[in-house]
Design a protein around this motif. Sequence first.
Motif, mmCIF file in Angstrom:
data_model
loop_
_atom_site.group_PDB
_atom_site.id
_atom_site.type_symbol
_atom_site.label_atom_id
_atom_site.label_comp_id
_atom_site.label_asym_id
_atom_site.label_seq_id
_atom_site.Cartn_x
_atom_site.Cartn_y
_atom_site.Cartn_z
ATOM 1 N N LYS A 18 39.080 42.027 56.535
ATOM 2 C CA LYS A 18 39.865 41.129 55.689
ATOM 3 C C LYS A 18 41.308 41.594 55.623
ATOM 4 C CE LYS A 18 36.136 39.538 52.670
ATOM 5 N NZ LYS A 18 35.706 39.342 51.260
ATOM 6 N N GLY A 19 42.164 40.671 55.289
ATOM 7 C CA GLY A 19 43.568 41.011 55.114
ATOM 8 C C GLY A 19 43.803 41.748 53.817
ATOM 9 N N ARG A 20 45.025 42.184 53.662
ATOM 10 C CA ARG A 20 45.399 42.924 52.465
ATOM 11 C C ARG A 20 45.580 41.940 51.310
ATOM 12 N NH1 ARG A 20 48.895 48.148 53.719
ATOM 13 N NH2 ARG A 20 47.042 48.380 55.028
ATOM 14 N N GLU A 21 44.878 42.203 50.226
ATOM 15 C CA GLU A 21 44.886 41.310 49.059
ATOM 16 C C GLU A 21 45.722 41.930 47.939
ATOM 17 O OE1 GLU A 21 41.673 39.585 45.747
ATOM 18 O OE2 GLU A 21 41.149 41.246 47.068
ATOM 19 N N GLY A 22 46.612 41.140 47.368
ATOM 20 C CA GLY A 22 47.402 41.626 46.245
ATOM 21 C C GLY A 22 46.553 41.733 44.997
ATOM 22 N N VAL A 23 46.742 42.821 44.256
ATOM 23 C CA VAL A 23 45.976 43.075 43.036
ATOM 24 C C VAL A 23 46.868 42.950 41.804
ATOM 25 C CG1 VAL A 23 44.640 44.795 41.777
ATOM 26 C CG2 VAL A 23 44.371 44.578 44.258
ATOM 27 N N SER A 24 47.957 43.681 41.812
ATOM 28 C CA SER A 24 48.849 43.688 40.658
ATOM 29 C C SER A 24 50.188 44.268 41.067
ATOM 30 C CB SER A 24 48.245 44.528 39.528
ATOM 31 O OG SER A 24 49.092 44.536 38.390
ATOM 32 N N THR A 65 54.892 42.339 34.598
ATOM 33 C CA THR A 65 53.699 42.576 35.406
ATOM 34 C C THR A 65 53.079 41.265 35.883
ATOM 35 O OG1 THR A 65 52.321 42.634 33.422
ATOM 36 C CG2 THR A 65 53.181 44.724 34.209
ATOM 37 N N TYR A 66 52.287 41.399 36.912
ATOM 38 C CA TYR A 66 51.596 40.232 37.476
ATOM 39 C C TYR A 66 50.247 40.701 37.979
ATOM 40 C CZ TYR A 66 50.682 36.067 40.218
ATOM 41 O OH TYR A 66 50.113 34.930 40.716
ATOM 42 N N TYR A 67 49.239 39.851 37.807
ATOM 43 C CA TYR A 67 47.880 40.196 38.213
ATOM 44 C C TYR A 67 47.255 39.070 39.017
ATOM 45 C CZ TYR A 67 48.292 43.796 34.624
ATOM 46 O OH TYR A 67 48.705 44.866 33.873
ATOM 47 N N ALA A 68 46.465 39.440 40.003
ATOM 48 C CA ALA A 68 45.640 38.458 40.682
ATOM 49 C C ALA A 68 44.582 37.948 39.706
ATOM 50 C CB ALA A 68 44.973 39.093 41.897
ATOM 51 N N ASP A 69 44.183 36.703 39.865
ATOM 52 C CA ASP A 69 43.184 36.122 38.965
ATOM 53 C C ASP A 69 41.888 36.928 38.967
ATOM 54 O OD1 ASP A 69 44.072 32.628 39.580
ATOM 55 O OD2 ASP A 69 44.903 34.118 38.201
ATOM 56 N N ARG A 77 40.892 42.772 33.388
ATOM 57 C CA ARG A 77 40.126 43.994 33.662
ATOM 58 C C ARG A 77 41.030 45.140 34.111
ATOM 59 N NH1 ARG A 77 36.655 44.090 37.801
ATOM 60 N NH2 ARG A 77 37.760 42.509 39.034
ATOM 61 N N PHE A 78 42.085 44.821 34.818
ATOM 62 C CA PHE A 78 42.995 45.841 35.338
ATOM 63 C C PHE A 78 44.301 45.800 34.561
ATOM 64 C CE2 PHE A 78 41.362 46.029 40.038
ATOM 65 C CZ PHE A 78 40.073 46.209 39.562
ATOM 66 N N THR A 79 44.914 46.973 34.438
ATOM 67 C CA THR A 79 46.213 47.080 33.777
ATOM 68 C C THR A 79 47.117 47.984 34.599
ATOM 69 O OG1 THR A 79 45.184 46.848 31.594
ATOM 70 C CG2 THR A 79 47.430 47.707 31.664
ATOM 71 N N ILE A 80 48.295 47.467 34.921
ATOM 72 C CA ILE A 80 49.276 48.269 35.651
ATOM 73 C C ILE A 80 50.312 48.784 34.667
ATOM 74 C CG2 ILE A 80 50.798 46.317 36.209
ATOM 75 C CD1 ILE A 80 51.223 47.618 38.984
ATOM 76 N N SER A 81 50.756 50.011 34.885
ATOM 77 C CA SER A 81 51.778 50.587 34.012
ATOM 78 C C SER A 81 52.613 51.567 34.827
ATOM 79 C CB SER A 81 51.135 51.293 32.818
ATOM 80 O OG SER A 81 50.314 52.362 33.246
ATOM 81 N N ASN A 134 39.068 48.619 34.776
ATOM 82 C CA ASN A 134 37.888 48.631 33.906
ATOM 83 C C ASN A 134 36.911 47.546 34.347
ATOM 84 O OD1 ASN A 134 39.150 50.625 32.309
ATOM 85 N ND2 ASN A 134 40.125 49.087 31.023
ATOM 86 N N SER A 135 35.708 47.639 33.848
ATOM 87 C CA SER A 135 34.658 46.646 34.139
ATOM 88 C C SER A 135 34.563 46.383 35.636
ATOM 89 C CB SER A 135 34.946 45.344 33.379
ATOM 90 O OG SER A 135 35.028 45.565 31.993
#
Length: 124
Positions: free
Chosen positions: A42-48, A57-61, A66-70, A83-84
Amino acid sequence: VQLQASGGGLVQIGGSLRLSCAASGFTSDSYAIGWFRQTPGKGREGVSCVSALYGVTYYADSVKGRFTISRDDAKNTVYLQMNSLKPEDTAVYYCAIDDDLAPCALFPSRYDAWGQGTLVTVSS
């Protein structure tokens, strides 16, 4: 410019991990930092991502809620708290730099330098 991703490992479904991306050779608060993941075939998927200005900040759906970037600019480090965790989160996770002051986005082509990746495996 160097990025060092770490913190991956094996975790059970529903568990948590925190990934770190340590930057050197520049000041991380001048750049956006993105997290991406990739599985075989698979290709590279953006997460956050977190923007250079105001820490927007921005998150993939797929990870929202569940995820937090800091970022810790004093340590030139960006974190991804996961998380989760689900089996579908299993992948090699990469961090990357975008030297653009515009709001970050999860398009791999925007990013200028990449870390080496850290493997996250979520199992039952």
